[in-house]
Scaffold this motif. Structure first.
Motif, PDB file in Angstrom:
ATOM      1  N   PHE A   2      10.487  54.004  12.967  1.00  0.00           N
ATOM      2  CA  PHE A   2      10.277  52.492  13.386  1.00  0.00           C
ATOM      3  C   PHE A   2      10.459  51.590  11.970  1.00  0.00           C
ATOM      4  O   PHE A   2      10.926  50.439  11.779  1.00  0.00           O
ATOM      5  N   LEU A   3      10.083  52.349  10.646  1.00  0.00           N
ATOM      6  CA  LEU A   3      10.128  51.607   9.757  1.00  0.00           C
ATOM      7  C   LEU A   3      11.527  51.295   9.057  1.00  0.00           C
ATOM      8  O   LEU A   3      11.875  50.501   8.489  1.00  0.00           O
ATOM      9  N   ALA A   4      12.448  52.722   9.257  1.00  0.00           N
ATOM     10  CA  ALA A   4      13.785  52.582   8.828  1.00  0.00           C
ATOM     11  C   ALA A   4      14.359  51.496   9.697  1.00  0.00           C
ATOM     12  O   ALA A   4      15.347  50.689   9.127  1.00  0.00           O
ATOM     13  N   PHE A   5      14.087  51.336  11.060  1.00  0.00           N
ATOM     14  CA  PHE A   5      14.795  50.450  11.994  1.00  0.00           C
ATOM     15  C   PHE A   5      14.683  48.970  11.542  1.00  0.00           C
ATOM     16  O   PHE A   5      15.419  48.083  11.469  1.00  0.00           O
ATOM     17  N   LYS A   6      13.355  48.955  11.269  1.00  0.00           N
ATOM     18  CA  LYS A   6      12.844  47.480  10.879  1.00  0.00           C
ATOM     19  C   LYS A   6      13.134  46.982   9.299  1.00  0.00           C
ATOM     20  O   LYS A   6      13.374  45.517   8.986  1.00  0.00           O
ATOM     21  N   ASP A   7      13.216  48.092   8.728  1.00  0.00           N
ATOM     22  CA  ASP A   7      13.189  47.597   6.938  1.00  0.00           C
ATOM     23  C   ASP A   7      14.354  48.191   6.294  1.00  0.00           C
ATOM     24  O   ASP A   7      14.184  49.728   6.100  1.00  0.00           O
ATOM     25  N   PRO A   8      15.247  47.489   6.058  1.00  0.00           N
ATOM     26  CA  PRO A   8      16.728  48.390   5.401  1.00  0.00           C
ATOM     27  C   PRO A   8      16.291  48.916   4.067  1.00  0.00           C
ATOM     28  O   PRO A   8      16.733  49.794   3.709  1.00  0.00           O
TER      29      PRO A   8
END
Length: 215
Positions: free
Chosen positions: A190-196
């Motif tokens: 989720f963090l990788a998807f939302k925060d490049p």
């Protein structure tokens, strides 16, 4: 959703269940509240289909509390959100005089609901919470429910338009302040998807760069 001859699944009619409902309704967004309620129905329907023996009240409380750790109440927590939810459910059940063995089932159900490969080998309540959450978020086991079952649950507790992206946002906002808590889980997705700019922790690098390798 009321009981009927087809589904035979209802929300437990007890003061414990009613208080859990009100607490979560007052704490979570409508999206999370409806999601949590649907998780109970999916889990209970799976349990009935498989002929499992489970306590509907415990499954309901676990379902209600399983995502409370994503809410703003825990905006300063560094624990895994699942542990925050498990602890909240534990305290709620203790305050209602529930026994230790039942509390442990609920705690484990919530703490492990995002850990694949383990809950299905534990108590039914633990297995069914994960199965219900997987069905509602990712459609796992979707084809094992009838059109009538899916329609009845969603009619009673609607799945909002754009639910998938909204749910990803709920996960992201519930964990972006504690990225270290996502290590070793799929929550870092989720963090990788939302925060490049998010950088995943790599266990192989940790092993190779440990003090053991540089003595």
């Amino acid at each position: 959703m009321a009981a009927n001859d087809t589904f035979d699944v209802i929300i437990p009619d007890s003061s414990l269940a009613r208080e859990a409902t009100q607490l979560i309704r007052d704490t979570e967004s409508n999206l999370l509240f409806s999601h949590s309620t649907r998780v109970y129905f999916w889990g209970a329907l799976i349990g009935n289909r498989k002929g499992l023996t489970f306590d509907p009240e415990l499954l309901y409380v676990a379902s209600m509390f399983h995502d409370i750790g994503l809410t703003s109440i825990y905006q300063n927590s560094q624990l895994r959100f699942e542990v925050d939810g498990a602890n909240a459910a534990r305290d709620f059940l203790r305050n209602h005089g529930i026994g230790g063995a039942d509390i442990e089932k609920v705690w484990n159900a919530i703490a492990l609901h995002t850990t694949p490969g383990i809950p299905e080998h534990m108590h039914a309540e633990i297995a069914l919470l994960q199965a219900g959450a997987g069905m509602d978020v990712a459609g796992r086991g979707f084809e094992q429910f009838t059109d009538e079952q899916r329609g009845a649950v969603v009619a009673a507790y609607p799945r909002e338009s754009g639910f998938a992206n909204k749910m990803i946002d709920e996960f992201y906002h519930g964990m972006k302040h504690r990225p270290d808590s996502t290590f070793g889980t799929f929550n870092d997705d989720f963090l990788a998807f939302k925060d490049p700019g998010f950088k995943r922790t790599d266990l192989c690098s940790i092993i190779l760069c440990s003090h053991w390798e540089h003595r």
